[in-house]
Scaffold this motif. Structure first.
Motif, PDB file in Angstrom:
ATOM      1  N   ALA A  18       0.766  -1.314  -0.050  1.00  0.00           N
ATOM      2  CA  ALA A  18       0.037   0.056   0.021  1.00  0.00           C
ATOM      3  C   ALA A  18       0.876   1.341   0.073  1.00  0.00           C
ATOM      4  CB  ALA A  18      -1.073  -0.008   1.093  1.00  0.00           C
ATOM      5  N   TYR A  77      -1.215  -3.131 -14.990  1.00  0.00           N
ATOM      6  CA  TYR A  77      -1.860  -1.854 -13.924  1.00  0.00           C
ATOM      7  C   TYR A  77      -0.695  -1.044 -14.051  1.00  0.00           C
ATOM      8  CZ  TYR A  77      -5.069  -5.444 -12.056  1.00  0.00           C
ATOM      9  OH  TYR A  77      -5.967  -6.330 -11.924  1.00  0.00           O
ATOM     10  N   THR A  89      -1.450   1.748  -3.740  1.00  0.00           N
ATOM     11  CA  THR A  89      -2.918   2.291  -3.380  1.00  0.00           C
ATOM     12  C   THR A  89      -3.219   3.056  -4.594  1.00  0.00           C
ATOM     13  OG1 THR A  89      -1.950   3.838  -1.926  1.00  0.00           O
ATOM     14  CG2 THR A  89      -3.149   1.900  -1.143  1.00  0.00           C
ATOM     15  N   SER A  90      -2.193   3.825  -5.226  1.00  0.00           N
ATOM     16  CA  SER A  90      -2.507   4.603  -6.388  1.00  0.00           C
ATOM     17  C   SER A  90      -3.048   3.805  -7.538  1.00  0.00           C
ATOM     18  CB  SER A  90      -1.390   5.232  -6.688  1.00  0.00           C
ATOM     19  OG  SER A  90      -0.454   4.566  -7.178  1.00  0.00           O
ATOM     20  N   LEU A  91      -2.879   2.745  -7.423  1.00  0.00           N
ATOM     21  CA  LEU A  91      -3.442   1.665  -8.898  1.00  0.00           C
ATOM     22  C   LEU A  91      -5.036   1.545  -8.585  1.00  0.00           C
ATOM     23  CD1 LEU A  91      -0.549  -0.663  -9.115  1.00  0.00           C
ATOM     24  CD2 LEU A  91      -0.929   1.437 -10.462  1.00  0.00           C
ATOM     25  N   LYS A  92      -5.481   1.823  -7.229  1.00  0.00           N
ATOM     26  CA  LYS A  92      -6.819   1.295  -7.038  1.00  0.00           C
ATOM     27  C   LYS A  92      -7.202   0.018  -7.541  1.00  0.00           C
ATOM     28  CE  LYS A  92      -9.838   4.810  -7.865  1.00  0.00           C
ATOM     29  NZ  LYS A  92     -10.173   5.075  -6.319  1.00  0.00           N
ATOM     30  N   LYS A  93      -6.305  -0.942  -7.264  1.00  0.00           N
ATOM     31  CA  LYS A  93      -6.493  -2.316  -7.590  1.00  0.00           C
ATOM     32  C   LYS A  93      -6.277  -3.240  -6.358  1.00  0.00           C
ATOM     33  CE  LYS A  93      -7.037  -1.751 -11.905  1.00  0.00           C
ATOM     34  NZ  LYS A  93      -8.475  -2.025 -12.689  1.00  0.00           N
ATOM     35  N   PRO A  94      -7.304  -3.436  -5.535  1.00  0.00           N
ATOM     36  CA  PRO A  94      -7.049  -4.183  -4.019  1.00  0.00           C
ATOM     37  C   PRO A  94      -6.482  -5.601  -4.231  1.00  0.00           C
ATOM     38  CG  PRO A  94      -9.331  -3.216  -4.199  1.00  0.00           C
ATOM     39  CD  PRO A  94      -8.522  -3.044  -5.777  1.00  0.00           C
TER      40      PRO A  94
END
Length: 342
Positions: A18, A77, A89-94
């Motif tokens: 993260a 990504y 977290t900047s990728l917005k991919k959990p």
């Protein structure tokens, strides 16, 4: 090995992914320095449990973040799996963060199986560095198309090939030449070694003696994150500290000889790290950590190989001076080879 530790390893891997692998490692350095200060003042013994435990332990936070970046690259990504300074977290991919958690759990299980007396119980190497080395190579195979050694480009071949000492493809251009590694290694090895020697003289600080230089070197990487081309040196300062611990553990009492050991092992670590970077890191697009590979190699040397030769070799200066001589020869030969091809 217990369920709570597995859960916490999973959490630490998520944290590392993260906030970013490099950021996690930097905070390991700051936390470690703070904990050493607390331990030295109070004797409560929190350094290892926190700095090398949950939140920022390199095998959990750093490795989890680095392998999550490799996964993100494979999934499309992000462009590069070597971008370990990016907060994922900047990728917005959990799912990327979850991969960091899973990798961290694997690291915890491997380390526990290797070092626990209930299982293998082998402690003749820096366990965290060893598993960062092994698991990141496996991660490169998984996330980089099975090419653990990568592919040497035509431009790199023209510049001398995989081990040509060029900057077409390399780890850190500003500590690439042999003489750069000699001088950087000299400074950080002596500093790390002497700090270790001083801490060994006090029973209250002896337990974490080799790690002060490591934590300081790790903390300096915050400047790298801010775009400064500073050297990466934790593999130098830590292995120099390990060399001093080996010397003192064998009965050595002379600080000058301890520093010769620190110098030999620390400079060798600088060259070993760059060598492993050419093998696994430079060619490909997944991070395989050169410092961890150097720490694993040189800790194996001080903790397992040297004890086979007995205390007389461990307390003498022949071996470290030979290491320095070999590094000097390599530096000279690399410079000569470049001059011939210029």
């Amino acid at each position: 090995m217990d369920l709570l530790s597995i859960v916490m390893a999973f959490a630490t891997g998520i944290v590392g992914a993260a906030i970013g692998s490099l950021e996690s490692f930097i905070w390991c350095g700051f936390l470690g320095m703070a904990m050493i200060g607390i331990d030295a003042a109070t004797g409560v013994g929190v350094t290892f449990g926190l700095a090398f435990g949950w939140w920022f332990a390199p095998l959990y936070g750093f490795l989890g973040g680095a392998m999550a970046a490799g996964y993100a690259r494979k999934m499309g990504y992000m462009e590069s799996g070597k971008a370990i300074g990016i907060a994922l977290t900047s990728l917005k991919k959990p799912d990327v963060l979850l991969v960091g958690g899973v990798v961290s759990v694997i690291g915890y299980l491997c380390l526990t199986l290797m070092t626990s007396a209930q299982y293998i119980g082998w402690a003749g190497v820096d366990g965290m560095a060893f598993w960062i080395f092994i698991l990141s190579v496996i991660g490169k195979a998984v996330f980089d198309g099975g090419k653990i050694f990568g592919t040497v480009s035509d431009e790199a071949k023209a510049a001398g090939g995989r081990f040509g000492g060029h900057t077409v493809a390399c780890w850190l251009p500003w500590q690439r030449t042999g003489w750069e590694k000699i001088v950087i290694g000299l400074g950080f090895a002596l500093a790390g070694g002497y700090g270790t020697w001083l801490l060994l003289q006090n029973p209250d600080t002896a337990a974490f003696a080799p790690f002060l230089g490591f934590f300081i070197s790790a903390s300096t990487l915050i400047l790298l994150q801010f775009g400064q081309n500073i050297p990466v040196t934790h593999h130098i300062s830590l292995t120099a500290g390990y060399a001093v611990v080996m010397y003192a553990g064998a009965g050595g009492t002379d600080p000058a000889t301890a520093l010769v050991w620190a110098l030999g092992v620390g400079i060798a670590a600088a060259f070993v790290g760059d060598f492993w970077s050419d093998v696994f890191y430079a060619y490909g697009d997944v991070h395989v950590d050169p410092p961890a590979m150097a720490i694993a190699t040189m800790s194996l040397f001080t903790m397992t190989i040297m004890p086979l030769f007995g205390t007389s070799m461990m307390t003498g200066v022949v071996v470290p001076l030979v290491l320095v001589a070999i590094c000097l020869v390599v530096a000279v030969l690399c410079k000569s080879a470049k001059a011939e091809t210029a």
